[in-house]
Design a protein around this motif. Structure first.
Motif, short mmCIF file in Angstrom:
data_model
loop_
_atom_site.label_atom_id
_atom_site.label_comp_id
_atom_site.label_asym_id
_atom_site.label_seq_id
_atom_site.Cartn_x
_atom_site.Cartn_y
_atom_site.Cartn_z
N THR A 137 -6.57 -59.75 33.76
CA THR A 137 -5.55 -60.32 32.87
C THR A 137 -4.25 -59.54 32.94
O THR A 137 -3.16 -60.12 33.04
CB THR A 137 -6.06 -60.34 31.42
N ARG A 140 -2.40 -60.09 36.32
CA ARG A 140 -1.65 -61.35 36.34
C ARG A 140 -0.40 -61.25 35.48
O ARG A 140 0.66 -61.76 35.84
CB ARG A 140 -2.52 -62.51 35.85
N ALA A 141 -0.51 -60.56 34.34
CA ALA A 141 0.64 -60.42 33.45
C ALA A 141 1.73 -59.58 34.10
O ALA A 141 2.92 -59.90 34.01
CB ALA A 141 0.19 -59.80 32.13
N HIS A 143 2.37 -59.24 37.24
CA HIS A 143 2.99 -60.00 38.33
C HIS A 143 3.21 -61.46 37.95
O HIS A 143 3.19 -62.35 38.80
CB HIS A 143 2.11 -59.92 39.59
N SER A 144 3.43 -61.70 36.68
CA SER A 144 3.55 -63.07 36.18
C SER A 144 4.59 -63.92 36.92
O SER A 144 4.35 -65.13 37.12
CB SER A 144 3.86 -63.06 34.67
N ASP A 148 4.05 -68.41 38.89
CA ASP A 148 4.73 -69.55 38.27
C ASP A 148 4.45 -70.88 38.97
O ASP A 148 4.46 -71.93 38.34
CB ASP A 148 6.25 -69.31 38.24
N HIS A 232 10.04 -55.56 34.22
CA HIS A 232 9.30 -56.78 33.88
C HIS A 232 10.13 -57.65 32.94
O HIS A 232 10.78 -57.14 32.01
CB HIS A 232 7.97 -56.41 33.22
N ALA A 279 -0.07 -61.04 27.12
CA ALA A 279 -0.97 -61.83 27.97
C ALA A 279 -2.05 -62.49 27.13
O ALA A 279 -2.42 -63.65 27.37
CB ALA A 279 -1.60 -60.94 29.04
N GLN A 282 -0.54 -65.43 25.39
CA GLN A 282 -0.34 -66.53 26.32
C GLN A 282 -1.66 -67.26 26.59
O GLN A 282 -1.70 -68.49 26.65
CB GLN A 282 0.22 -66.01 27.63
#
Length: 298
Positions: A137, A140-141, A143-144, A148, A232, A279, A282
């Motif tokens: 998790t 992914r956050a 490298h959000s 996309d 970020h 994250a 989200q």
């Protein structure tokens, strides 16, 4: 696989960066038309004839003995990554049957389970083409921006060179871009028949001048550990240490597990905690949005 152009470009670029003084040779010998060592000087340092080294530098490397490659690597003062790349080029030049198109690596479920247990670090698994195959998790956050577009797999090289947001995401964009191209160049040496990799390199070379310039430099890199500075879009500046480990795979894919951590008690550790909370929020919102239509059903 005809990789003579890669061999020629690599050896020429390595020879050009070494001065006679750095090689321990006496100065002199007349005016130099090119920077760095001459072919005959490399031949002397490697203990081979000038004609033989000239033939090698033109790409005729198939069948060359390991001892000779070691001598050339020593003469050119190659580092570990460059030495490995030279041996990979020699191996790829050997006659062989043309292999079939390699399929995408398939991860076992236990890999994702392992990633999910790492709650305080950002972790992901990538292949040699720099596709992100799995992440926890927080990974992914972190490298959000790369996730996309659901139409294609997240890829570090595409994000680095084709997405303008990467220039804000990486505080040292130039350094990160150089490393990315060097990692792909090393992978091309290991797996010259990888059609997916060749397609990626072709795409980047066509669209990005920055990638094309770095690819032509023939620099290679083996990524183990270090520190990266991020900006970020949600939590701002992050300084994270990373460690990259080889991950065994049943299909012999070249996979790597990378783990990002922050110094305990640092502002970056606080940033990771905030990012983890974001994250989680989200994920909760996404789950609620998916469940809403079902709740409306009679």
């Amino acid at each position: 696989m005809d990789n003579r152009a890669d061999i020629r470009g690599f050896l020429t670029s390595r020879r050009a960066r070494i001065t006679p003084e750095q090689a321990g040779l006496l100065p002199g010998g007349g005016r130099r038309r090119v920077p760095g060592l001459r072919r005959e000087e490399v031949a002397v340092l490697a203990g081979v004839s000038t004609d033989w080294y000239t033939r090698l530098e033109k790409g005729h490397i198939s069948g060359v003995s390991e001892d000779v490659l070691v001598a050339v690597a020593r003469a050119l003062q190659l580092d570990d990554a460059e030495r490995t790349y030279l041996f990979d080029l020699a191996r790829a030049a050997r006659p062989t049957r043309a292999p079939q198109r390699r399929s995408r690596a398939q991860l076992q479920p236990r890999v994702q389970w392992m990633l999910d247990t790492m709650t305080g670090s950002a972790a992901f698994v990538a292949d040699g083409r720099l596709d992100i195959l799995a992440a926890n998790t927080l990974g992914r956050a972190l490298h959000s921006p790369m996730f996309d577009d659901p139409r294609q797999r997240a890829n570090f090289a595409r994000f680095q060179f084709l997405d303008r947001r990467s220039r804000d995401f990486y505080q040292d964009w130039e350094g990160a871009a150089t490393i990315t191209a060097a990692l792909l160049r090393a992978e091309a040496g290991r797996r010259p028949h990888d059609t997916h990799l060749r397609e990626l390199v072709g795409e980047l070379s066509t669209v990005s001048d920055e990638f094309r310039t770095r690819w032509a430099a023939h620099d290679v890199r083996i990524h183990h550990d270090g520190t990266k500075q991020f900006h970020h879009p949600v939590v701002g500046a992050l300084a994270l240490g990373y460690c990259t480990l080889a991950l065994p795979a049943e299909d012999r894919s070249d996979l790597r597990l990378t783990i990002y951590t922050a110094v305990p008690g640092s502002a970056s550790e606080d940033g990771l905690k905030v990012l983890a909370s974001w994250a989680a929020t989200q994920a909760t919102s996404s789950a609620a949005g998916q469940a809403a239509p079902a709740a409306d059903q009679p």
